[in-house]
Write a protein that holds these residues in place. Structure first.
Motif, PDB file in Angstrom:
ATOM      1  N   GLN A 136      96.721   5.718 -74.334  1.00 42.42           N
ATOM      2  CA  GLN A 136      96.544   5.468 -75.871  1.00 42.42           C
ATOM      3  C   GLN A 136      96.246   4.097 -76.284  1.00 42.42           C
ATOM      4  O   GLN A 136      95.526   3.977 -76.986  1.00 42.42           O
ATOM      5  CB  GLN A 136      97.819   6.033 -76.322  1.00 42.42           C
ATOM      6  N   LYS A 138     110.822   2.278 -70.005  1.00 42.39           N
ATOM      7  CA  LYS A 138     110.044   3.328 -70.528  1.00 42.39           C
ATOM      8  C   LYS A 138     109.069   2.779 -71.478  1.00 42.39           C
ATOM      9  O   LYS A 138     109.232   1.915 -72.150  1.00 42.39           O
ATOM     10  CB  LYS A 138     111.011   4.157 -71.297  1.00 42.39           C
ATOM     11  N   GLY A 139     108.137   3.821 -71.688  1.00 38.31           N
ATOM     12  CA  GLY A 139     107.178   3.516 -72.968  1.00 38.31           C
ATOM     13  C   GLY A 139     105.730   2.982 -72.202  1.00 38.31           C
ATOM     14  O   GLY A 139     104.749   2.853 -72.901  1.00 38.31           O
ATOM     15  N   LEU A 149      98.417   6.296 -83.658  1.00 37.52           N
ATOM     16  CA  LEU A 149      98.521   7.792 -82.853  1.00 37.52           C
ATOM     17  C   LEU A 149      97.780   8.608 -83.582  1.00 37.52           C
ATOM     18  O   LEU A 149      96.886   9.513 -83.131  1.00 37.52           O
ATOM     19  CB  LEU A 149      99.801   8.102 -82.367  1.00 37.52           C
ATOM     20  N   THR A 164     106.417   0.150 -65.932  1.00 38.12           N
ATOM     21  CA  THR A 164     107.496   0.663 -65.977  1.00 38.12           C
ATOM     22  C   THR A 164     108.625   0.346 -65.234  1.00 38.12           C
ATOM     23  O   THR A 164     109.893   0.129 -65.525  1.00 38.12           O
ATOM     24  CB  THR A 164     107.136   2.354 -65.660  1.00 38.12           C
ATOM     25  N   THR A 216      99.972   8.241 -69.714  1.00 40.67           N
ATOM     26  CA  THR A 216      99.341   8.670 -70.925  1.00 40.67           C
ATOM     27  C   THR A 216      99.782   7.539 -72.200  1.00 40.67           C
ATOM     28  O   THR A 216      98.462   7.436 -72.834  1.00 40.67           O
ATOM     29  CB  THR A 216     100.211   9.859 -71.204  1.00 40.67           C
ATOM     30  N   ASN A 217     100.717   6.818 -71.979  1.00 45.45           N
ATOM     31  CA  ASN A 217     100.850   5.855 -73.220  1.00 45.45           C
ATOM     32  C   ASN A 217      99.865   4.857 -73.022  1.00 45.45           C
ATOM     33  O   ASN A 217      99.352   4.265 -73.918  1.00 45.45           O
ATOM     34  CB  ASN A 217     102.325   5.277 -73.087  1.00 45.45           C
ATOM     35  N   TRP A 235     103.040   2.252 -85.000  1.00 46.58           N
ATOM     36  CA  TRP A 235     102.414   2.832 -83.751  1.00 46.58           C
ATOM     37  C   TRP A 235     102.131   4.392 -83.842  1.00 46.58           C
ATOM     38  O   TRP A 235     101.050   4.625 -83.639  1.00 46.58           O
ATOM     39  CB  TRP A 235     103.189   2.512 -82.598  1.00 46.58           C
ATOM     40  N   SER A 236     103.051   4.992 -84.490  1.00 50.33           N
ATOM     41  CA  SER A 236     102.794   6.407 -84.874  1.00 50.33           C
ATOM     42  C   SER A 236     101.864   6.741 -85.863  1.00 50.33           C
ATOM     43  O   SER A 236     101.198   7.696 -85.475  1.00 50.33           O
ATOM     44  CB  SER A 236     104.255   7.072 -85.359  1.00 50.33           C
ATOM     45  N   SER A 292     104.055   5.086 -69.528  1.00 48.24           N
ATOM     46  CA  SER A 292     103.481   6.100 -68.901  1.00 48.24           C
ATOM     47  C   SER A 292     101.877   6.106 -68.674  1.00 48.24           C
ATOM     48  O   SER A 292     101.585   5.245 -69.542  1.00 48.24           O
ATOM     49  CB  SER A 292     104.124   7.330 -69.193  1.00 48.24           C
ATOM     50  N   TYR A 342      99.991  -3.952 -78.091  1.00 50.56           N
ATOM     51  CA  TYR A 342      99.379  -2.391 -77.447  1.00 50.56           C
ATOM     52  C   TYR A 342      97.694  -2.585 -77.607  1.00 50.56           C
ATOM     53  O   TYR A 342      97.204  -2.302 -76.882  1.00 50.56           O
ATOM     54  CB  TYR A 342      99.640  -1.250 -78.424  1.00 50.56           C
ATOM     55  N   SER A 379     100.589   1.490 -64.760  1.00 50.00           N
ATOM     56  CA  SER A 379     101.882   2.205 -65.315  1.00 50.00           C
ATOM     57  C   SER A 379     103.033   2.092 -64.373  1.00 50.00           C
ATOM     58  O   SER A 379     104.276   1.830 -64.818  1.00 50.00           O
ATOM     59  CB  SER A 379     101.410   3.716 -65.500  1.00 50.00           C
TER      60      SER A 379
END
Length: 330
Positions: A84, A75-76, A110, A70, A80-81, A106-107, A78, A37, A66
């Motif tokens: 980030q 998924k994962g 964030l 996708t 927004t992601n 990753w959380s 988007s 990421y 995106s």
């Protein structure tokens, strides 16, 4: 019977091996994902910079990226992601931590990205990694302003050290917080409770209390009885700090701290230094937790070169940011 025990031990050994391997796999996958990421964020930023002369290029790039990712990877991804991931690179490309590796989930990152101050963000990243904080523990330490509470009593050089090395325990003062936040006890400020009830709540929530105390603390005893000249006294809580290699005595006081309370703690500390601690251990630390205190009373009761006795306020509710700032400044 012996064969059964032998088989059970063998199964346990295999289970331990599998669990350790599973944890290593999870950790490796997590680090790979976070690093990926970060790299995606870097590539996006560099691509945006090379195409910045075109109006709306960045927004268009993220939208196209995106949709394609996708479609190809599910998924994962988007918009927004992906934003980030870009923010992740922008926030951590110049970070200073114990290692260049990303050791958290990753959380965690964030959450860290929402901390505006770079020094504070670095501090929480280092401490999360060193102490293996869960996301919930990280959130709790941030909510109770751990960085601010530690930084308050430090000069500019020491604050910089917090942001590059985390909390380093070298002297007794390094473990002290003022105030201590004990919101996990579930004791609202307006409800009257006794010192015994406060102590019992701390024992019931010992894991949480150890987290608030900080790095290196282990629990030793409660209501530890000491006796001399046919007189008996009880120390509320006794801990040991493995890093400072010393006992830490804690006395709980409801209401305002009195000079007699400080004298009592001085007696406890002297007793432990002379009768309990070993030759290779450092001098005992005493912490008095109180609801209120006069700095003048503390200052004039203790010797000028005091490095063993400390008085700190505590709060049993999580204060608002304004109230917490007021508590710290007081």
């Amino acid at each position: 019977m012996n064969n059964d025990l032998s088989h059970q031990n063998f199964v346990v050994r295999i289970s331990v091996l599998l669990n350790n391997s599973r944890n290593k796999i999870i950790s490796t996958v997590n680090q790979t994902m976070v690093s990926t990421y970060f790299e995606i964020g870097r590539m996006i930023v560099e691509e945006e910079q090379s195409g910045k002369e075109r109006a709306g290029y960045g927004k268009q790039l993220l939208s196209i990226l995106s949709k394609k990712l996708t479609q190809d990877f599910g998924k994962g991804f988007s918009e927004t992601n992906i934003k980030q991931m870009r923010s992740f690179y922008m926030n951590f490309s110049k970070r200073q931590t114990l290692s260049d590796e990303f050791k958290l989930s990753w959380s965690h990152y964030l959450k860290l990205m929402r901390i505006d101050d770079e020094k504070e963000r670095n501090f929480y990243e280092i401490e999360s990694s060193k102490n293996n904080w869960s996301l919930r523990e990280l959130q709790r330490q941030f909510d109770t302003a751990l960085y601010t509470r530690l930084a308050l009593s430090r000069n500019k050089e020491e604050i910089l050290e917090l942001s590059t090395k985390g909390q380093i325990l070298e002297k007794p003062k390094d473990v002290i917080k003022d105030p201590y936040i004990l919101e996990f006890l579930g004791l609202p400020d307006e409800i009257t409770y006794s010192e015994n009830e406060l102590e019992q709540k701390l024992i019931d929530k010992l894991e949480h209390f150890l987290l608030e105390l900080g790095t290196g603390f282990t629990f030793v005893a409660r209501q530890n009885r000491i006796s001399f000249d046919e007189k008996h006294f009880k120390i509320d809580l006794v801990f040991y700090n493995r890093i400072l290699k010393c006992f830490v005595l804690i006395d709980l006081k409801i209401g305002e701290l009195k000079h007699q309370d400080i004298g009592q703690m001085q007696m406890y500390v002297n007793y432990y230094d002379r009768e309990v601690r070993l030759v290779d251990e450092n001098k005992t630390i005493g912490i008095i937790l109180c609801q209120d205190k006069s700095e003048a009373v503390v200052e004039y009761t203790l010797p000028e070169n005091n490095e063993q006795i400390f008085a700190s306020k505590y709060s049993t509710v999580l204060p608002s940011k304004e109230k917490l700032k007021q508590l710290i400044e007081e």
